[in-house]
Design a protein around this motif. Structure first.
Motif, PDB file in Angstrom:
ATOM      1  N   SER A  74      12.125  10.958 -12.962  1.00  0.00           N
ATOM      2  CA  SER A  74      14.103  10.758 -12.625  1.00  0.00           C
ATOM      3  C   SER A  74      14.659  10.134 -13.663  1.00  0.00           C
ATOM      4  O   SER A  74      15.638   9.088 -13.713  1.00  0.00           O
ATOM      5  N   VAL A  75      12.644   8.791 -14.484  1.00  0.00           N
ATOM      6  CA  VAL A  75      13.361   7.639 -15.242  1.00  0.00           C
ATOM      7  C   VAL A  75      13.612   7.709 -16.853  1.00  0.00           C
ATOM      8  O   VAL A  75      12.798   8.446 -16.951  1.00  0.00           O
ATOM      9  N   GLY A  76      13.926   6.869 -17.072  1.00  0.00           N
ATOM     10  CA  GLY A  76      14.281   7.282 -18.588  1.00  0.00           C
ATOM     11  C   GLY A  76      14.577   8.198 -19.615  1.00  0.00           C
ATOM     12  O   GLY A  76      15.662   7.931 -20.540  1.00  0.00           O
ATOM     13  N   GLY A  77      15.574   9.212 -18.840  1.00  0.00           N
ATOM     14  CA  GLY A  77      16.203  10.752 -19.188  1.00  0.00           C
ATOM     15  C   GLY A  77      15.853  11.418 -20.471  1.00  0.00           C
ATOM     16  O   GLY A  77      16.161  11.547 -21.550  1.00  0.00           O
ATOM     17  N   GLY A  78      14.459  11.434 -20.833  1.00  0.00           N
ATOM     18  CA  GLY A  78      14.080  11.853 -21.929  1.00  0.00           C
ATOM     19  C   GLY A  78      12.992  12.951 -21.462  1.00  0.00           C
ATOM     20  O   GLY A  78      12.821  12.904 -20.251  1.00  0.00           O
ATOM     21  N   ILE A  79      12.087  13.783 -21.971  1.00  0.00           N
ATOM     22  CA  ILE A  79      11.504  14.973 -21.691  1.00  0.00           C
ATOM     23  C   ILE A  79      10.477  14.534 -21.539  1.00  0.00           C
ATOM     24  O   ILE A  79       9.004  14.956 -21.059  1.00  0.00           O
ATOM     25  N   MET A  80       9.822  13.576 -22.172  1.00  0.00           N
ATOM     26  CA  MET A  80       8.549  13.037 -22.137  1.00  0.00           C
ATOM     27  C   MET A  80       8.527  12.269 -20.234  1.00  0.00           C
ATOM     28  O   MET A  80       7.162  12.384 -19.484  1.00  0.00           O
ATOM     29  N   ALA A  81       9.618  11.874 -20.089  1.00  0.00           N
ATOM     30  CA  ALA A  81       9.389  11.117 -18.578  1.00  0.00           C
ATOM     31  C   ALA A  81       9.948  13.044 -18.124  1.00  0.00           C
ATOM     32  O   ALA A  81       9.066  13.362 -16.698  1.00  0.00           O
ATOM     33  N   GLY A  82      10.414  13.448 -18.640  1.00  0.00           N
ATOM     34  CA  GLY A  82      11.095  14.752 -17.669  1.00  0.00           C
ATOM     35  C   GLY A  82       9.724  15.730 -17.349  1.00  0.00           C
ATOM     36  O   GLY A  82       9.831  16.328 -15.653  1.00  0.00           O
ATOM     37  N   VAL A  83       8.387  15.251 -17.908  1.00  0.00           N
ATOM     38  CA  VAL A  83       7.813  16.587 -17.891  1.00  0.00           C
ATOM     39  C   VAL A  83       6.412  15.242 -16.943  1.00  0.00           C
ATOM     40  O   VAL A  83       5.165  16.188 -16.924  1.00  0.00           O
ATOM     41  N   SER A  84       6.788  14.328 -16.780  1.00  0.00           N
ATOM     42  CA  SER A  84       5.615  13.205 -16.394  1.00  0.00           C
ATOM     43  C   SER A  84       5.031  13.895 -14.971  1.00  0.00           C
ATOM     44  O   SER A  84       3.852  13.415 -14.866  1.00  0.00           O
ATOM     45  N   PRO A  85       5.679  14.422 -13.589  1.00  0.00           N
ATOM     46  CA  PRO A  85       5.055  15.090 -13.035  1.00  0.00           C
ATOM     47  C   PRO A  85       3.481  15.483 -13.608  1.00  0.00           C
ATOM     48  O   PRO A  85       2.339  15.863 -12.054  1.00  0.00           O
ATOM     49  N   LEU A  86       3.178  16.487 -14.674  1.00  0.00           N
ATOM     50  CA  LEU A  86       2.145  16.704 -14.885  1.00  0.00           C
ATOM     51  C   LEU A  86       1.026  16.321 -15.553  1.00  0.00           C
ATOM     52  O   LEU A  86       0.149  16.905 -15.705  1.00  0.00           O
ATOM     53  N   TYR A  87       1.241  14.798 -15.430  1.00  0.00           N
ATOM     54  CA  TYR A  87       0.460  14.174 -16.356  1.00  0.00           C
ATOM     55  C   TYR A  87      -0.833  13.457 -15.094  1.00  0.00           C
ATOM     56  O   TYR A  87       0.083  13.272 -14.135  1.00  0.00           O
ATOM     57  N   PRO A  88      -1.825  13.418 -15.295  1.00  0.00           N
ATOM     58  CA  PRO A  88      -2.415  13.615 -14.481  1.00  0.00           C
ATOM     59  C   PRO A  88      -2.610  12.042 -14.024  1.00  0.00           C
ATOM     60  O   PRO A  88      -2.800  11.238 -14.658  1.00  0.00           O
ATOM     61  N   HIS A  89      -2.824  12.567 -12.787  1.00  0.00           N
ATOM     62  CA  HIS A  89      -2.715  10.411 -11.839  1.00  0.00           C
ATOM     63  C   HIS A  89      -3.895  10.687 -10.944  1.00  0.00           C
ATOM     64  O   HIS A  89      -4.021   9.669 -10.266  1.00  0.00           O
ATOM     65  N   GLN A  90      -4.846  11.081 -10.842  1.00  0.00           N
ATOM     66  CA  GLN A  90      -6.128  10.911  -9.815  1.00  0.00           C
ATOM     67  C   GLN A  90      -6.886  10.305 -10.627  1.00  0.00           C
ATOM     68  O   GLN A  90      -7.188  10.080 -11.571  1.00  0.00           O
ATOM     69  N   ALA A  91      -7.864   9.780  -9.980  1.00  0.00           N
ATOM     70  CA  ALA A  91      -8.342   8.618 -10.403  1.00  0.00           C
ATOM     71  C   ALA A  91      -9.963   9.461 -10.756  1.00  0.00           C
ATOM     72  O   ALA A  91     -10.394  10.860 -10.064  1.00  0.00           O
ATOM     73  N   ILE A  92     -10.744   8.781 -11.768  1.00  0.00           N
ATOM     74  CA  ILE A  92     -11.254   9.032 -12.238  1.00  0.00           C
ATOM     75  C   ILE A  92     -13.168   8.346 -11.538  1.00  0.00           C
ATOM     76  O   ILE A  92     -12.518   7.378 -11.264  1.00  0.00           O
ATOM     77  N   ASP A  93     -13.538   8.904 -12.262  1.00  0.00           N
ATOM     78  CA  ASP A  93     -15.602   8.417 -11.597  1.00  0.00           C
ATOM     79  C   ASP A  93     -16.010   8.149 -12.614  1.00  0.00           C
ATOM     80  O   ASP A  93     -16.593   8.983 -12.985  1.00  0.00           O
ATOM     81  N   LEU A  94     -16.070   6.376 -13.245  1.00  0.00           N
ATOM     82  CA  LEU A  94     -17.447   5.935 -14.127  1.00  0.00           C
ATOM     83  C   LEU A  94     -18.421   6.125 -13.156  1.00  0.00           C
ATOM     84  O   LEU A  94     -19.194   5.098 -14.326  1.00  0.00           O
ATOM     85  N   GLY A  95     -18.326   5.472 -12.237  1.00  0.00           N
ATOM     86  CA  GLY A  95     -19.206   5.021 -11.564  1.00  0.00           C
ATOM     87  C   GLY A  95     -19.908   3.385 -11.906  1.00  0.00           C
ATOM     88  O   GLY A  95     -19.344   3.249 -12.276  1.00  0.00           O
ATOM     89  N   GLU A  96     -21.191   3.797 -12.011  1.00  0.00           N
ATOM     90  CA  GLU A  96     -22.039   2.050 -12.328  1.00  0.00           C
ATOM     91  C   GLU A  96     -21.637   2.465 -13.770  1.00  0.00           C
ATOM     92  O   GLU A  96     -21.871   1.308 -14.644  1.00  0.00           O
ATOM     93  N   ARG A  97     -21.520   2.738 -14.609  1.00  0.00           N
ATOM     94  CA  ARG A  97     -20.868   2.408 -15.637  1.00  0.00           C
ATOM     95  C   ARG A  97     -19.629   2.175 -15.803  1.00  0.00           C
ATOM     96  O   ARG A  97     -19.460   0.965 -17.057  1.00  0.00           O
ATOM     97  N   VAL A  98     -19.060   1.387 -15.107  1.00  0.00           N
ATOM     98  CA  VAL A  98     -17.721   0.351 -15.113  1.00  0.00           C
ATOM     99  C   VAL A  98     -18.064  -0.931 -14.354  1.00  0.00           C
ATOM    100  O   VAL A  98     -18.922  -0.806 -13.545  1.00  0.00           O
ATOM    101  N   ASN A  99     -18.024  -2.388 -15.259  1.00  0.00           N
ATOM    102  CA  ASN A  99     -17.937  -3.113 -14.399  1.00  0.00           C
ATOM    103  C   ASN A  99     -16.094  -4.157 -14.517  1.00  0.00           C
ATOM    104  O   ASN A  99     -15.848  -3.587 -15.080  1.00  0.00           O
ATOM    105  N   THR A 100     -16.462  -5.638 -13.434  1.00  0.00           N
ATOM    106  CA  THR A 100     -15.896  -6.027 -13.658  1.00  0.00           C
ATOM    107  C   THR A 100     -15.222  -7.335 -14.623  1.00  0.00           C
ATOM    108  O   THR A 100     -16.599  -7.696 -14.887  1.00  0.00           O
TER     109      THR A 100
END
Length: 269
Positions: free
Chosen positions: A117-143
């Protein structure tokens, strides 16, 4: 930005920002190649979207002839981590991110869904299609180190710039005022498909549809403006420098609520 050359490299555009910093556009989002010394070492900042994995590999290996020292993530949204699993495995290099971003990078927590509902453009309008799920990098990722040190890049420091995501970071080099802002602020109206296609330079706050904490986002922009950076590469849009950057970023910081925060939306209040 004394030299600015755009090289057509198949499906990615490479902009030479300084003699050791390149902005690489993968359709709608930028990643950065950062030189890390005289021996040809380098670091990759973010990894773009998945379909551009091979193009990134080709460009990086032709340019540096070696894997990066590591991969640094400004945050974990889908368009910044699309190639991270494949690249980390191919190059056998560690990935670093802010501690607050790790739940989204280790499969423990999904990002909140986008707000169309924000921004008033097509990229915002279709944003529910963008993935928002977590990925799992496991031990590859460090702080990332708590002291602001950036692995592989001794001249740079990372700065917490939350708001767009809880563990969003930017990177800054004081020697020449270079800033890699991620999505803390951007130089295109990312909600608009027309603006994304034209790449007209305009300073904006973080992409509205994925930003969930506008108070923190405001503080992050104000902190970056206080640095008075001379050159900035952002996650979306073209690099920017000089007075255009200084004045535009200060205006964004001073009038953030009027020019960056949407008038309504599920995350505004």
């Amino acid at each position: 930005m004394n030299e600015r050359s755009i090289l057509e490299t198949g499906t990615v555009d490479v902009i030479a920002v300084t003699d050791d910093l390149w902005s690489v556009r993968t359709l709608i989002v930028n990643v950065c190649f950062v030189g890390a010394g005289k021996n040809g070492e380098w670091v990759l900042i973010d990894t773009g979207i998945g379909p551009f994995t091979n193009a990134l590999i080709q460009e990086a290996e032709q340019r540096f002839h070696r894997p990066p020292v590591c991969i640094i993530l400004t945050h974990g949204h889908f368009d910044h981590v699309g190639s991270v699993l494949e690249l980390a495995d191919r190059w056998k290099v560690p990935v670093y991110a802010h501690a607050a971003e790790l739940p989204y990078l280790t499969g423990k927590q999904d990002y909140p869904p986008a707000d169309p509902s924000v921004g008033g453009g097509i990229m915002a309008g279709v944003s529910p299609l963008y993935p928002h799920q977590a990925i799992d990098l496991g031990e590859r990722v460090n702080t990332l180190p708590a002291d602001g040190h950036v692995p592989g890049l001794p001249e740079w420091r990372w700065i917490a710039t939350p708001g767009h995501s809880p563990g969003h970071i930017s990177l800054y080099r004081e020697r020449d005022g270079c800033l890699i802002a991620g999505d803390a602020f951007i130089t295109v109206k990312q909600e608009s498909a027309l603006a994304v296609l034209s790449q007209k330079i305009e300073l904006h706050g973080p992409p509205m549809y994925f930003t969930t904490d506008w108070e923190e986002a405001r503080g992050s922009v104000q902190a970056l403006a206080a640095l008075s950076p001379k050159t900035a590469v952002t996650g979306h849009g073209q690099p920017i420098s000089g007075e255009e950057l200084r004045l535009g970023l200060q205006r964004l910081a001073d009038h953030f609520d009027e020019v960056a925060v949407p008038q309504q939306g599920k995350y505004v209040d």
